[in-house]
Design a protein around this motif. Structure first.
Motif, mmCIF file in Angstrom:
data_model
loop_
_atom_site.group_PDB
_atom_site.id
_atom_site.type_symbol
_atom_site.label_atom_id
_atom_site.label_comp_id
_atom_site.label_asym_id
_atom_site.label_seq_id
_atom_site.Cartn_x
_atom_site.Cartn_y
_atom_site.Cartn_z
ATOM 1 N N ASN A 103 0.858 -1.175 0.000
ATOM 2 C CA ASN A 103 0.000 0.000 0.000
ATOM 3 C C ASN A 103 0.900 1.232 0.000
ATOM 4 O O ASN A 103 2.112 1.118 0.235
ATOM 5 C CB ASN A 103 -0.967 0.008 1.187
ATOM 6 C CG ASN A 103 -0.247 0.073 2.509
ATOM 7 O OD1 ASN A 103 0.308 1.109 2.868
ATOM 8 N ND2 ASN A 103 -0.232 -1.027 3.255
ATOM 9 N N ASN A 130 -5.197 1.479 7.733
ATOM 10 C CA ASN A 130 -6.506 0.901 8.036
ATOM 11 C C ASN A 130 -7.643 1.858 7.699
ATOM 12 O O ASN A 130 -8.750 1.419 7.365
ATOM 13 C CB ASN A 130 -6.560 0.474 9.496
ATOM 14 C CG ASN A 130 -5.663 -0.723 9.777
ATOM 15 O OD1 ASN A 130 -5.343 -1.496 8.870
ATOM 16 N ND2 ASN A 130 -5.250 -0.877 11.024
ATOM 17 N N HIS A 150 -6.457 -11.297 -2.270
ATOM 18 C CA HIS A 150 -7.350 -11.925 -1.288
ATOM 19 C C HIS A 150 -7.039 -13.422 -1.161
ATOM 20 O O HIS A 150 -6.213 -13.975 -1.889
ATOM 21 C CB HIS A 150 -8.811 -11.695 -1.677
ATOM 22 C CG HIS A 150 -9.188 -12.291 -3.009
ATOM 23 N ND1 HIS A 150 -9.216 -13.649 -3.254
ATOM 24 C CD2 HIS A 150 -9.560 -11.706 -4.188
ATOM 25 C CE1 HIS A 150 -9.586 -13.886 -4.487
ATOM 26 N NE2 HIS A 150 -9.792 -12.723 -5.089
ATOM 27 N N ASN A 190 0.898 -3.724 6.994
ATOM 28 C CA ASN A 190 0.172 -4.682 6.166
ATOM 29 C C ASN A 190 -0.162 -5.886 7.034
ATOM 30 O O ASN A 190 0.635 -6.284 7.881
ATOM 31 C CB ASN A 190 1.041 -5.135 4.983
ATOM 32 C CG ASN A 190 0.451 -6.342 4.283
ATOM 33 O OD1 ASN A 190 -0.583 -6.245 3.627
ATOM 34 N ND2 ASN A 190 1.092 -7.494 4.444
ATOM 35 N N GLU A 220 -12.033 1.351 1.328
ATOM 36 C CA GLU A 220 -12.100 0.284 0.325
ATOM 37 C C GLU A 220 -13.240 -0.693 0.596
ATOM 38 O O GLU A 220 -13.973 -1.079 -0.326
ATOM 39 C CB GLU A 220 -10.783 -0.474 0.279
ATOM 40 C CG GLU A 220 -10.748 -1.597 -0.756
ATOM 41 C CD GLU A 220 -9.406 -2.314 -0.817
ATOM 42 O OE1 GLU A 220 -9.285 -3.263 -1.618
ATOM 43 O OE2 GLU A 220 -8.473 -1.932 -0.073
ATOM 44 N N PHE A 221 -13.392 -1.119 1.845
ATOM 45 C CA PHE A 221 -14.336 -2.198 2.157
ATOM 46 C C PHE A 221 -15.606 -1.735 2.863
ATOM 47 O O PHE A 221 -16.615 -2.445 2.826
ATOM 48 C CB PHE A 221 -13.641 -3.259 3.022
ATOM 49 C CG PHE A 221 -12.486 -3.924 2.342
ATOM 50 C CD1 PHE A 221 -12.679 -4.684 1.203
ATOM 51 C CD2 PHE A 221 -11.198 -3.780 2.833
ATOM 52 C CE1 PHE A 221 -11.606 -5.305 0.564
ATOM 53 C CE2 PHE A 221 -10.127 -4.395 2.208
ATOM 54 C CZ PHE A 221 -10.327 -5.153 1.064
ATOM 55 N N ARG A 261 -8.599 -6.790 -5.280
ATOM 56 C CA ARG A 261 -7.551 -7.668 -4.747
ATOM 57 C C ARG A 261 -7.435 -8.963 -5.546
ATOM 58 O O ARG A 261 -7.008 -9.988 -5.027
ATOM 59 C CB ARG A 261 -7.872 -8.006 -3.293
ATOM 60 C CG ARG A 261 -8.083 -6.782 -2.392
ATOM 61 C CD ARG A 261 -6.796 -6.272 -1.880
ATOM 62 N NE ARG A 261 -6.949 -5.044 -1.083
ATOM 63 C CZ ARG A 261 -5.989 -4.590 -0.277
ATOM 64 N NH1 ARG A 261 -4.859 -5.262 -0.151
ATOM 65 N NH2 ARG A 261 -6.156 -3.462 0.379
ATOM 66 N N VAL A 300 -14.703 -2.939 8.560
ATOM 67 C CA VAL A 300 -13.467 -2.541 9.245
ATOM 68 C C VAL A 300 -13.809 -1.526 10.321
ATOM 69 O O VAL A 300 -14.285 -0.428 10.026
ATOM 70 C CB VAL A 300 -12.442 -1.947 8.256
ATOM 71 C CG1 VAL A 300 -11.156 -1.580 8.996
ATOM 72 C CG2 VAL A 300 -12.142 -2.931 7.117
ATOM 73 N N LEU A 353 -8.486 1.106 4.313
ATOM 74 C CA LEU A 353 -9.275 -0.115 4.188
ATOM 75 C C LEU A 353 -10.755 0.144 4.470
ATOM 76 O O LEU A 353 -11.625 -0.510 3.896
ATOM 77 C CB LEU A 353 -8.733 -1.185 5.139
ATOM 78 C CG LEU A 353 -7.324 -1.694 4.817
ATOM 79 C CD1 LEU A 353 -6.877 -2.714 5.847
ATOM 80 C CD2 LEU A 353 -7.255 -2.287 3.416
ATOM 81 N N LEU A 396 -6.708 -9.440 5.895
ATOM 82 C CA LEU A 396 -7.282 -9.755 4.591
ATOM 83 C C LEU A 396 -7.865 -11.155 4.554
ATOM 84 O O LEU A 396 -8.852 -11.409 3.842
ATOM 85 C CB LEU A 396 -6.224 -9.581 3.505
ATOM 86 C CG LEU A 396 -5.854 -8.122 3.235
ATOM 87 C CD1 LEU A 396 -4.622 -8.030 2.363
ATOM 88 C CD2 LEU A 396 -7.016 -7.380 2.587
#
Length: 345
Positions: free
Chosen positions: A134, A282, A151, A260, A288-289, A326, A294, A285, A265
């Motif tokens: 990242n 984070n 992933h 990381n 992203e998710f 991913r 998260v 993340l 993941l």
């Protein structure tokens, strides 16, 4: 996994990549195994041994966790590996072999010997390309690239063996899993449970082995004081780990340092949300998710953890997060591009 086919045009031999990790085994990190399997469709792949590194022909040395190349159990083994490391440095400096490194951690988590530090620093000066997982908290130059960690949904060992009903029926706990080392904060997490006299937190399962027997002993002593804490201080098989993750309400990773995390993941790959420190990587993340997958906490205290359990776990969420960014096919193509750029530079 070695592939000896050659290019049709002009009889040129295919690119050969040596990974700095041993051949895959039951204890291997699935990340490097899946990467190598993908790359092997287009290039020759070799895995690390000192004989291969010092005597075989290869175009690219792809380094993962460079400190582990020269670490060993016992001073004699470490000295012999360090001497072999010096020979490897000499070979690399006198050859056209290109060095590519994936940055899994910004710094080694444990201090190594002087010889180890010399080897790692000298190897860093030989890097042609550097791959970051990242782009946060790093200073990148023109030759550095970001290739997101793939992933784990395609890893055979983590395929579902439980029905959805069995998973739902078994959920009633938080889970920590993975290697247990001082920087991961497991001891402090169990201390939080000891301070929870009102018993507002659900059960906690800690699954993973530690190379530090003193740390393992301390964890056992702490866990004895609270019946909600279950310890499995051993390497857990992929199938058992998959079931532990799927049965958990959330995976909690109280790391003191985080750049990381394959564990994070893996949890998301198996559809289990995570509670992690509030650090830049984070926060990305979350973008992203999504906040439903998260949960960020600024510290791992009874107050923050109980709030996370009460609020975060009550959120409705789909069956799994979107991990389209991913995909391994994209990661493999990007790695092949890095290798070819390094060799042709």
């Amino acid at each position: 996994m070695k592939n000896s086919k050659r290019r049709a045009a002009g009889g040129d031999r295919r690119l050969t990549v040596l990974y700095s990790v041993p051949a895959p085994s039951r204890a291997s990190n699935p990340y490097t195994t899946m990467l190598a399997e993908g790359v092997a469709r287009s290039a020759n792949v070799e895995f690390f041994s000192w004989k291969t590194a010092l005597l075989s022909r290869y175009d690219v040395l792809h380094v993962h966790w460079p400190e582990t190349m020269v670490r060993g159990k016992g001073r004699v083994t470490e000295l012999l590996r360090s001497l072999a490391g010096v020979l490897l440095l000499l070979r690399l400096s006198a050859s056209k072999i290109k060095v590519v490194r994936t940055v899994h951690n910004l710094d080694a988590h444990e201090a190594g010997s002087l010889l180890e530090k010399f080897f790692v620093r000298r190897l860093e000066t030989m890097e042609s390309r550097r791959i970051y997982l990242n782009a946060y908290d790093v200073g990148m130059d023109a030759h550095d690239v970001v290739i997101p960690h793939g992933h784990y949904r395609s890893w055979e060992g983590y395929r579902p063996s439980l029905s959805a009903a069995e998973v739902s029926a078994g959920r009633a706990n938080l889970l920590y899993f993975g290697g247990i080392r001082p920087y991961k904060g497991v001891e402090q997490l169990i201390e939080v449970y000891r301070s929870d006299t009102a018993r507002v937190l659900p059960e906690l399962v800690v699954a993973g082995s530690s190379p530090d027997e003193a740390l393992s002993t301390a964890l056992r002593r702490l866990a004895q004081a609270d019946g909600r804490v279950t310890l499995r201080l051993e390497r857990v098989s992929d199938s058992d780990l998959s079931e532990l993750i799927r049965r958990a309400d959330a995976v909690v990773l109280p790391y003191r340092k985080m750049y990381n995390s394959g564990a994070l993941l893996l949890a998301l790959s198996l559809g289990t949300p995570v509670i992690v420190p509030d650090v830049p990587v984070n926060r990305a993340l979350v973008s992203e998710f999504g906040e439903e997958w998260v949960c960020l906490v600024d510290s791992f205290s009874l107050e923050t953890l109980s709030k996370a359990v009460e609020g975060f776990l009550a959120k409705p969420r789909p069956t799994g997060p979107d991990m389209s960014g991913r995909e391994w096919a994209d990661a493999v193509d990007a790695h092949l591009g890095v290798y070819n750029d390094a060799v042709s530079a």
